[in-house]
Design a protein around this motif. Structure first.
Motif, PDB file in Angstrom:
ATOM      1  N   LYS A 163      11.009   0.412  17.222  1.00 48.95           N
ATOM      2  CA  LYS A 163      11.628   1.572  16.729  1.00 48.95           C
ATOM      3  C   LYS A 163      11.307   2.133  15.424  1.00 48.95           C
ATOM      4  CE  LYS A 163      14.824   4.847  18.184  1.00 48.95           C
ATOM      5  NZ  LYS A 163      14.698   6.023  19.355  1.00 48.95           N
ATOM      6  N   VAL A 164      11.207   3.480  15.160  1.00 48.66           N
ATOM      7  CA  VAL A 164      11.440   3.524  13.512  1.00 48.66           C
ATOM      8  C   VAL A 164      12.376   5.241  13.771  1.00 48.66           C
ATOM      9  CG1 VAL A 164      10.595   4.984  12.177  1.00 48.66           C
ATOM     10  CG2 VAL A 164       8.951   3.213  13.442  1.00 48.66           C
ATOM     11  N   ILE A 165      13.856   4.621  12.836  1.00 46.36           N
ATOM     12  CA  ILE A 165      14.764   5.719  12.613  1.00 46.36           C
ATOM     13  C   ILE A 165      14.844   6.136  10.769  1.00 46.36           C
ATOM     14  CG2 ILE A 165      16.134   5.134  15.051  1.00 46.36           C
ATOM     15  CD1 ILE A 165      18.338   3.668  12.909  1.00 46.36           C
ATOM     16  N   THR A 166      15.112   7.136  11.165  1.00 48.82           N
ATOM     17  CA  THR A 166      15.572   8.192   9.473  1.00 48.82           C
ATOM     18  C   THR A 166      17.018   6.429   8.547  1.00 48.82           C
ATOM     19  OG1 THR A 166      17.215   9.385   9.970  1.00 48.82           O
ATOM     20  CG2 THR A 166      14.806   9.863   9.548  1.00 48.82           C
ATOM     21  N   ALA A 167      16.960   6.501   7.004  1.00 53.49           N
ATOM     22  CA  ALA A 167      18.131   5.654   7.083  1.00 53.49           C
ATOM     23  C   ALA A 167      18.421   7.476   5.716  1.00 53.49           C
ATOM     24  CB  ALA A 167      18.400   4.510   7.363  1.00 53.49           C
ATOM     25  N   GLY A 168      18.701   8.317   5.408  1.00 54.20           N
ATOM     26  CA  GLY A 168      18.545   8.933   4.409  1.00 54.20           C
ATOM     27  C   GLY A 168      17.633   9.612   4.436  1.00 54.20           C
ATOM     28  N   THR A 169      16.836   8.697   3.020  1.00 54.13           N
ATOM     29  CA  THR A 169      15.368   9.179   2.428  1.00 54.13           C
ATOM     30  C   THR A 169      14.446   7.267   2.882  1.00 54.13           C
ATOM     31  OG1 THR A 169      15.967   8.221   0.262  1.00 54.13           O
ATOM     32  CG2 THR A 169      16.168  11.025   0.848  1.00 54.13           C
ATOM     33  N   ASP A 170      14.888   6.942   3.749  1.00 56.91           N
ATOM     34  CA  ASP A 170      14.260   5.431   4.157  1.00 56.91           C
ATOM     35  C   ASP A 170      13.462   5.350   5.802  1.00 56.91           C
ATOM     36  OD1 ASP A 170      15.085   4.445   1.475  1.00 56.91           O
ATOM     37  OD2 ASP A 170      16.464   3.347   2.212  1.00 56.91           O
ATOM     38  N   LEU A 171      13.190   4.324   5.710  1.00 58.52           N
ATOM     39  CA  LEU A 171      12.825   4.277   7.554  1.00 58.52           C
ATOM     40  C   LEU A 171      13.386   3.036   7.515  1.00 58.52           C
ATOM     41  CD1 LEU A 171       9.695   6.043   8.018  1.00 58.52           C
ATOM     42  CD2 LEU A 171      11.778   7.108   8.103  1.00 58.52           C
ATOM     43  N   LEU A 172      13.799   2.730   8.726  1.00 56.78           N
ATOM     44  CA  LEU A 172      14.350   1.698   9.185  1.00 56.78           C
ATOM     45  C   LEU A 172      13.390   1.050  10.515  1.00 56.78           C
ATOM     46  CD1 LEU A 172      18.260   1.490   8.841  1.00 56.78           C
ATOM     47  CD2 LEU A 172      16.013   0.589   7.553  1.00 56.78           C
ATOM     48  N   ALA A 173      13.046   0.367  10.300  1.00 57.78           N
ATOM     49  CA  ALA A 173      11.698  -0.190  11.615  1.00 57.78           C
ATOM     50  C   ALA A 173      11.508  -1.554  12.725  1.00 57.78           C
ATOM     51  CB  ALA A 173      10.212  -0.019  11.126  1.00 57.78           C
ATOM     52  N   LEU A 174      12.279  -1.231  13.416  1.00 59.81           N
ATOM     53  CA  LEU A 174      11.651  -3.212  14.637  1.00 59.81           C
ATOM     54  C   LEU A 174      10.994  -3.477  15.179  1.00 59.81           C
ATOM     55  CD1 LEU A 174      14.876  -4.822  15.634  1.00 59.81           C
ATOM     56  CD2 LEU A 174      14.640  -2.946  17.001  1.00 59.81           C
ATOM     57  N   ASP A 175      11.291  -4.503  15.068  1.00 64.13           N
ATOM     58  CA  ASP A 175      10.129  -5.024  15.616  1.00 64.13           C
ATOM     59  C   ASP A 175       9.817  -6.274  16.698  1.00 64.13           C
ATOM     60  OD1 ASP A 175      10.212  -7.374  14.388  1.00 64.13           O
ATOM     61  OD2 ASP A 175       9.637  -8.040  13.020  1.00 64.13           O
ATOM     62  N   ALA A 176       9.706  -6.406  17.376  1.00 62.21           N
ATOM     63  CA  ALA A 176       9.508  -7.186  18.853  1.00 62.21           C
ATOM     64  C   ALA A 176      10.519  -8.032  19.079  1.00 62.21           C
ATOM     65  CB  ALA A 176       8.685  -7.206  19.742  1.00 62.21           C
ATOM     66  N   ASN A 177      10.082  -9.039  17.604  1.00 63.37           N
ATOM     67  CA  ASN A 177      11.116  -9.856  16.819  1.00 63.37           C
ATOM     68  C   ASN A 177      12.472 -10.370  16.786  1.00 63.37           C
ATOM     69  OD1 ASN A 177       9.244 -11.917  17.257  1.00 63.37           O
ATOM     70  ND2 ASN A 177       8.162 -11.500  15.260  1.00 63.37           N
ATOM     71  N   GLY A 178      13.148  -8.805  16.800  1.00 65.17           N
ATOM     72  CA  GLY A 178      14.543  -8.060  16.284  1.00 65.17           C
ATOM     73  C   GLY A 178      14.535  -7.855  14.986  1.00 65.17           C
ATOM     74  N   ASP A 179      13.968  -8.481  14.666  1.00 68.57           N
ATOM     75  CA  ASP A 179      14.257  -8.216  12.773  1.00 68.57           C
ATOM     76  C   ASP A 179      13.561  -6.031  12.501  1.00 68.57           C
ATOM     77  OD1 ASP A 179      13.483 -10.264  11.887  1.00 68.57           O
ATOM     78  OD2 ASP A 179      12.119 -10.966  11.750  1.00 68.57           O
ATOM     79  N   LEU A 180      14.548  -6.070  11.669  1.00 68.62           N
ATOM     80  CA  LEU A 180      15.092  -4.733  11.289  1.00 68.62           C
ATOM     81  C   LEU A 180      14.039  -4.372   9.668  1.00 68.62           C
ATOM     82  CD1 LEU A 180      15.765  -2.042  11.644  1.00 68.62           C
ATOM     83  CD2 LEU A 180      17.838  -2.297  10.351  1.00 68.62           C
TER      84      LEU A 180
END
Length: 404
Positions: free
Chosen positions: A372-389
């Motif tokens: 999963k990838v989402i926006t956070a202001g002008t940044d991106l937050l990306a979630l991997d299969a281990n649950g690390d963001l």
């Protein structure tokens, strides 16, 4: 942009020029057809041409060419001259309110400055601009390179299309893109994340609880304990952040009705109401400014204007695109949509407030490493299969190649 990223540009040039190098004169009996035979650069019709190039030891090749417009092929051999035009950088910046610097000296070279449009043809064929990056370009600094063509005596030059403006942005090398781990939630965290004004909301996969995670303003880390703000949301199969202070949620059963929920930045729910019926037939719903973009199973995209009260402007609901099916992810980012294909390629689609798309641009590879990838202001937050963001300080002007 590496050689793979240049494929769309190269294919466009090939398609445009493929029929222009025939050794056959073309005469369509158009009166004074020769008056339309103006020399120009086909790439200039798409000015400016933006591309992100990874900073590596590799040389990159960018196509350029000259073409004779009109319906007639060249009656004799035509010699044309190409050159880099540094003096046009200042003029371009003043006209477009930009601050580009010229691509550094030594980082570029034209394959040839002199080319020929042979008798019976209409184009030079594709030539190559060679660009060196390592030791010349800075990451996410954008540079301008004007390349111009000039016409010999007796040939009319289309001055509006005589210069191609290449906007080149340095990017990190594949596999060397920096990222920062900002949270570890564990492998059972699920991947139902909702961006919320720089923070994010997670829907717990088992209970359906909505959990708010707030980012530290100074560090960007999610160190504060999360806050449960809702219960039983598993009845919703889609939850979207909309308008800065609302959630739009679709019921997963029945006709797929959608509700609107006002929500403070601290997670306190306010007024709610049903705003739509019959949304169950859409495979995806994407919020974009004052629009909900609905994507049908066949890939058709329709815009649904929704105002601050939750009322649709039914007179302005219309289809704005096709071919949007089968994408791994799609989300809004500033004045564009960003898509991630199943292959991991990332594309940016400029989009106006009323739903008109501009030309798409490839801005990343290897993004299939995230669920999963989402926006956070002008940044991106990306979630991997281990649950690390992971947080990326994002700039879509460059290329984001995550894998070597």
């Amino acid at each position: 942009m590496n050689k793979i990223n240049l494929t769309s540009i190269l294919l466009s040039a090939l398609i445009f020029l493929s029929g222009c190098n025939k050794d056959v004169l073309v005469d369509l009996d158009i009166p004074q057809a020769g008056n339309y035979a103006q020399l120009y650069m086909p790439q200039a019709t798409s000015n400016p041409i933006g591309m992100g190039i990874s900073i590596t030891d590799q040389d990159y090749q960018v196509p350029y060419a000259a073409h004779l417009g009109g319906s007639l092929a060249a009656q004799t051999d035509i010699s044309v001259t190409f050159k880099v035009s540094p003096e046009l950088v200042t003029q371009y910046n003043q006209k477009n309110n930009t601050t580009y610097q010229l691509l550094p000296e030594g980082s570029y070279a034209l394959q040839t400055e002199n080319a020929m449009i042979p008798k019976g043809a209409q184009g030079t064929g594709i030539l190559k601009l060679v660009i060196k990056t390592k030791g010349f370009l800075q990451a996410f600094e954008s540079y301008l390179l004007p390349v111009s063509v000039s016409a010999p005596s007796g040939v009319t030059l289309n001055k509006e299309l005589s210069t191609t403006y290449f906007v080149i942005t340095g990017s990190y090398a594949p596999g060397e893109v920096p990222r920062e781990k900002v949270l570890s939630m564990g492998a059972d965290a699920g991947d139902f994340l909702i961006d919320f004004n720089g923070d994010f909301i997670r829907k717990a996969p088992l209970t359906g609880d909505l959990i708010l995670y707030k980012a530290d303003a100074a560090t960007g880390q999610f160190t504060a304990p999360p806050k449960t703000i809702g219960f039983g949301w598993n009845v919703m199969d889609k939850i979207l952040s909309y308008g800065g202070n609302r959630l739009i949620a679709r019921f997963g059963s029945g006709a797929g009705d959608i509700n609107q929920y006002f929500l403070s930045q601290d997670g306190a729910f306010g007024a709610q109401r049903g705003v739509g019926q019959g949304w169950g037939g859409l495979s995806a719903i994407v919020p974009f400014k004052g629009l909900l973009l609905g994507i049908a199973a066949n890939g058709d995209m329709t815009k649904f204007p929704l105002n601050g009260d939750g009322d649709f402007d039914y007179g302005n609901i219309k289809q704005i695109g096709t071919g949007w099916a089968g994408l791994a992810q799609i989300f809004s980012y500033q004045n564009s949509l960003i898509t991630i294909e199943n292959s991991g390629d990332m594309w940016q689609y400029p989009l106006t407030d009323d739903g008109v798309f501009g030309a798409r641009k490839k801005i990343g590879t290897g993004w299939d490493m995230y669920t999963k990838v989402i926006t956070a202001g002008t940044d991106l937050l990306a979630l991997d299969a281990n649950g690390d963001l992971w947080r990326y300080k994002f700039n879509p002007d460059g290329l984001w190649p995550l894998k070597k």
